[in-house]
Design a protein around this motif. Structure first.
Motif, short mmCIF file in Angstrom:
data_model
loop_
_atom_site.label_atom_id
_atom_site.label_comp_id
_atom_site.label_asym_id
_atom_site.label_seq_id
_atom_site.Cartn_x
_atom_site.Cartn_y
_atom_site.Cartn_z
N LEU A 218 58.58 97.14 57.91
CA LEU A 218 58.00 95.84 58.46
C LEU A 218 57.43 95.59 59.95
CD1 LEU A 218 58.18 92.84 58.05
CD2 LEU A 218 60.47 92.81 59.02
N VAL A 219 56.35 94.67 60.02
CA VAL A 219 55.92 94.46 61.47
C VAL A 219 55.95 92.98 61.33
CG1 VAL A 219 54.43 96.36 61.42
CG2 VAL A 219 53.49 94.40 60.42
N ALA A 220 55.73 92.54 62.42
CA ALA A 220 55.46 90.98 62.86
C ALA A 220 54.65 90.54 62.03
CB ALA A 220 55.59 90.61 64.28
N ASN A 221 54.61 89.26 61.20
CA ASN A 221 53.65 88.32 60.72
C ASN A 221 52.62 87.81 61.52
OD1 ASN A 221 54.17 89.40 57.98
ND2 ASN A 221 55.56 87.72 57.78
N GLY A 222 52.93 87.51 62.90
CA GLY A 222 52.05 87.12 63.66
C GLY A 222 51.76 87.93 64.82
N PRO A 223 50.38 87.88 65.27
CA PRO A 223 50.17 88.75 66.37
C PRO A 223 50.99 88.78 67.90
CG PRO A 223 48.73 86.73 66.18
CD PRO A 223 49.54 86.73 65.27
N ALA A 224 50.82 89.63 68.50
CA ALA A 224 51.65 89.99 69.71
C ALA A 224 51.29 88.90 70.68
CB ALA A 224 51.51 91.36 70.34
N TRP A 225 49.96 88.37 70.79
CA TRP A 225 49.80 87.26 71.86
C TRP A 225 50.51 86.02 71.36
CZ3 TRP A 225 47.46 82.79 70.15
CH2 TRP A 225 46.85 82.75 69.17
N HIS A 226 50.81 85.76 70.17
CA HIS A 226 51.35 84.39 69.75
C HIS A 226 52.69 84.65 69.47
CE1 HIS A 226 51.78 81.12 66.68
NE2 HIS A 226 51.29 80.87 67.40
N SER B 264 57.58 88.54 52.46
CA SER B 264 58.28 89.38 52.13
C SER B 264 58.14 90.20 50.72
CB SER B 264 59.94 89.20 52.24
OG SER B 264 60.34 89.00 53.70
N GLY B 265 58.25 89.24 49.75
CA GLY B 265 57.96 89.86 48.40
C GLY B 265 56.75 90.37 48.11
N VAL B 266 55.70 89.95 48.75
CA VAL B 266 54.33 90.67 48.62
C VAL B 266 54.12 91.72 49.27
CG1 VAL B 266 51.90 90.09 49.08
CG2 VAL B 266 53.14 88.33 48.13
N GLN B 267 54.63 91.83 50.49
CA GLN B 267 54.60 92.95 51.14
C GLN B 267 55.31 94.15 50.72
OE1 GLN B 267 54.82 92.81 55.75
NE2 GLN B 267 54.61 90.42 55.17
N ILE B 268 56.66 94.00 50.05
CA ILE B 268 57.49 95.14 49.52
C ILE B 268 56.53 95.61 47.99
CG2 ILE B 268 59.57 95.33 48.27
CD1 ILE B 268 60.77 93.90 50.30
N ALA B 269 56.25 94.33 47.38
CA ALA B 269 55.45 94.79 45.96
C ALA B 269 54.37 95.81 46.29
CB ALA B 269 55.14 93.55 45.21
N ASP C 218 51.81 79.04 49.77
CA ASP C 218 50.53 78.67 50.54
C ASP C 218 49.90 80.15 50.70
OD1 ASP C 218 50.56 75.99 50.52
OD2 ASP C 218 51.48 75.84 52.52
N ARG C 219 48.65 80.02 50.88
CA ARG C 219 48.19 81.47 51.04
C ARG C 219 46.86 81.36 52.40
NH1 ARG C 219 43.74 84.63 49.11
NH2 ARG C 219 42.80 83.08 48.09
N PRO C 220 47.30 81.34 53.70
CA PRO C 220 46.25 81.04 54.72
C PRO C 220 45.46 82.75 54.89
CG PRO C 220 48.19 81.81 55.62
CD PRO C 220 48.65 81.47 54.12
N PRO C 221 44.17 82.51 55.38
CA PRO C 221 43.44 83.59 55.74
C PRO C 221 43.97 84.55 56.63
CG PRO C 221 42.18 81.85 56.49
CD PRO C 221 43.64 81.36 55.83
N ARG C 222 44.22 85.74 56.88
CA ARG C 222 44.92 86.43 57.80
C ARG C 222 44.02 86.06 59.18
NH1 ARG C 222 49.49 87.90 59.75
NH2 ARG C 222 48.76 86.33 61.22
N SER C 223 42.68 86.20 59.05
CA SER C 223 41.87 85.88 60.12
C SER C 223 40.51 85.04 59.72
CB SER C 223 41.65 86.78 61.15
OG SER C 223 40.83 87.79 60.25
N SER D 104 50.47 88.54 55.94
CA SER D 104 51.04 89.70 56.24
C SER D 104 50.30 90.44 57.43
CB SER D 104 50.56 90.89 54.85
OG SER D 104 51.03 92.12 55.46
N GLY D 105 51.28 91.29 58.28
CA GLY D 105 50.72 91.90 59.46
C GLY D 105 50.35 93.22 59.05
N ALA D 106 50.69 93.81 58.04
CA ALA D 106 50.70 95.33 57.42
C ALA D 106 49.34 95.83 57.61
CB ALA D 106 51.23 95.31 56.21
#
Length: 424
Positions: free
Chosen positions: A51-59, A177-182, A200-205, A238-240
């Motif tokens: 697991l990594v954080a789902n938000g960037p380190a600056w935020h 969680s479910g999506v990243q584990i799958a 909800d499905r936002p764009p990562r960036s 996801s931050g993966a």
């Protein structure tokens, strides 16, 4: 038996408890933080290995300290997040006492404050802040009988693919969680079924900015109430692998079999709601609407951000979406494990005060309850959409600390007047 006396007791030393301690110190409020394990323990022991954080380190941080040794746009690993809070607590000299469990909080009859029973003795506190957060009791819906010859674990107990028996896996829940584990299980060579509900499905960036930035400038983090029908909608992000947009069609192309919401179990078979296409379409609509709002924002303010027309292209459909499974014979499909990424319930059984509604949820306004001296911190939507995020809980803690400090000044005035009257 001696009784320790404190002004304000904070229960829990995760992100909420550490933030609360900082603001109480800034307000000059004497306090103590009790933690039954280690600081930010859930980041260490209740998350999967990768697991990594789902938000960037600056935020996703507190204003007072950046993540050490992390690029601002990177996604810190779970141990780095836990270490961050431990370092932050040390930096602010937070009075945290680890290894102490709070077992009971009850009102002191005829006196201001509360009696607190802990694993290390008795405490009397004028204020108690429940900073235990919303992720306390893993929820596994009672769908598949426990005596079925299938391993069933909650996502909080999942660690890595090697933990599971040979065979296929069903992951229930299409939030982060479910999506990243799958996805991890699929990449490890497992046959994976993923049960997808509303999301909800936002764009990562988009246009060179992380979605956390877009939600900020579009004032979505500060939304104070959920929109209609949003009460139980999860978010898939996801931050993966450096951060990526969740795309269920891509997951299907990767080999995952998508199914609808898990409904019931009968005679060795699981039955699914026929809502898969609807749920994916809803996620697509959420995705595209954020792109639309971002484009309008760029045009309105003349920002020099590159266009990204390819972001709107949506991959073609797949057989598992066009013709979704209505049922799955677990034995015939070789399913030997089910991972329930189905969220958590709260446990406030230790808090014996009348501040809960008929569902057992805290009744509060921005964490302030009708019972003087009882506060909550770290709840979803406590004051805004961002309340349960690292930066959001920091701001909510400031509000509560101000309230506690203000009430303390009123009581100090009361005490001073009593002393003056006695000396007159």
């Amino acid at each position: 038996m001696s009784v320790e006396k404190v002004d304000t007791l904070v229960v829990g030393a995760g992100q909420a408890g550490v933030a609360m301690s900082e603001h109480l110190s800034n307000c000059g409020v004497p306090h103590l933080v009790l933690e039954r394990s280690r600081i930010a323990e859930r980041w260490r022991s209740a998350r999967w290995d990768s697991l990594v954080a789902n938000g960037p380190a600056w935020h996703d941080r507190f204003p007072g300290m950046e993540f050490p040794n992390c690029h601002p746009d990177s996604f810190p690993a779970k141990e780095a997040v836990a270490d961050y809070f431990a370092a932050y607590a040390e930096m602010i000299n937070a009075p945290i006492r680890c290894g102490v469990e709070v077992r009971k909080v009850s009102k002191r009859a005829g006196w201001i404050g509360f009696h607190v029973e802990t694993s290390d003795g008795q405490i009397e506190a004028k204020n108690v802040v429940a900073a235990t957060g919303p992720f306390q009791i893993p929820v596994i819906p009672p769908i598949i009988p426990a005596d079925t010859n299938i391993l069933q674990i909650h996502s909080s107990a999942y660690r890595n693919p090697g933990q599971l028996p040979d065979g296929a896996v069903l992951v229930v829940g299409a939030g982060s969680s479910g999506v990243q584990i799958a996805d991890e299980l699929s990449r490890a060579g497992k046959r994976v079924f993923l049960s997808v509900g509303p999301h909800d499905r936002p764009p990562r960036s988009y246009r060179g900015r992380d979605f956390c930035w877009w939600l900020g400038v579009l004032n979505k983090w500060d939304a104070e109430t959920r929109g209609p029908g949003q009460e139980h909608v999860t978010i898939a992000v996801s931050g993966a692998r450096g951060g990526e947009t969740i795309d269920f069609r891509r997951l299907a192309s990767q080999g995952l079999t998508l199914v609808g919401r898990t409904d019931r179990f009968e005679n060795g078979k699981l039955f699914f709601a026929l809502d898969l296409a609807e749920n994916i379409a809803r996620g697509d609509a959420n995705f595209l609407s954020l792109l639309d709002e971002a484009d309008l924002y760029v045009a309105r303010y003349g920002l020099d951000l590159p266009e990204e027309s390819e972001a709107r292209s949506i991959e073609g459909s797949h057989a598992c979406i066009d013709h979704p499974l209505e049922e799955l014979d677990l034995s015939a499909a070789g399913v030997t494990a089910v991972i329930w990424a189905t969220g958590f319930a709260t446990d406030y059984s230790w808090l014996e005060v009348d501040v809960f509604d008929e569902r057992g949820a805290p009744h509060h306004s921005r964490g302030v309850t009708a019972e003087p001296g009882i506060f909550f911190l770290g709840l979803p939507w406590q004051s805004r959409r961002g309340s349960s995020f690292i930066w959001g809980v920091w701001h909510d803690a400031k509000h509560l600390a101000d309230r506690i400090a203000t009430q303390r000044k009123y009581m100090e005035y009361h005490t001073a007047m009593q002393r003056a009257a006695a000396d007159a």
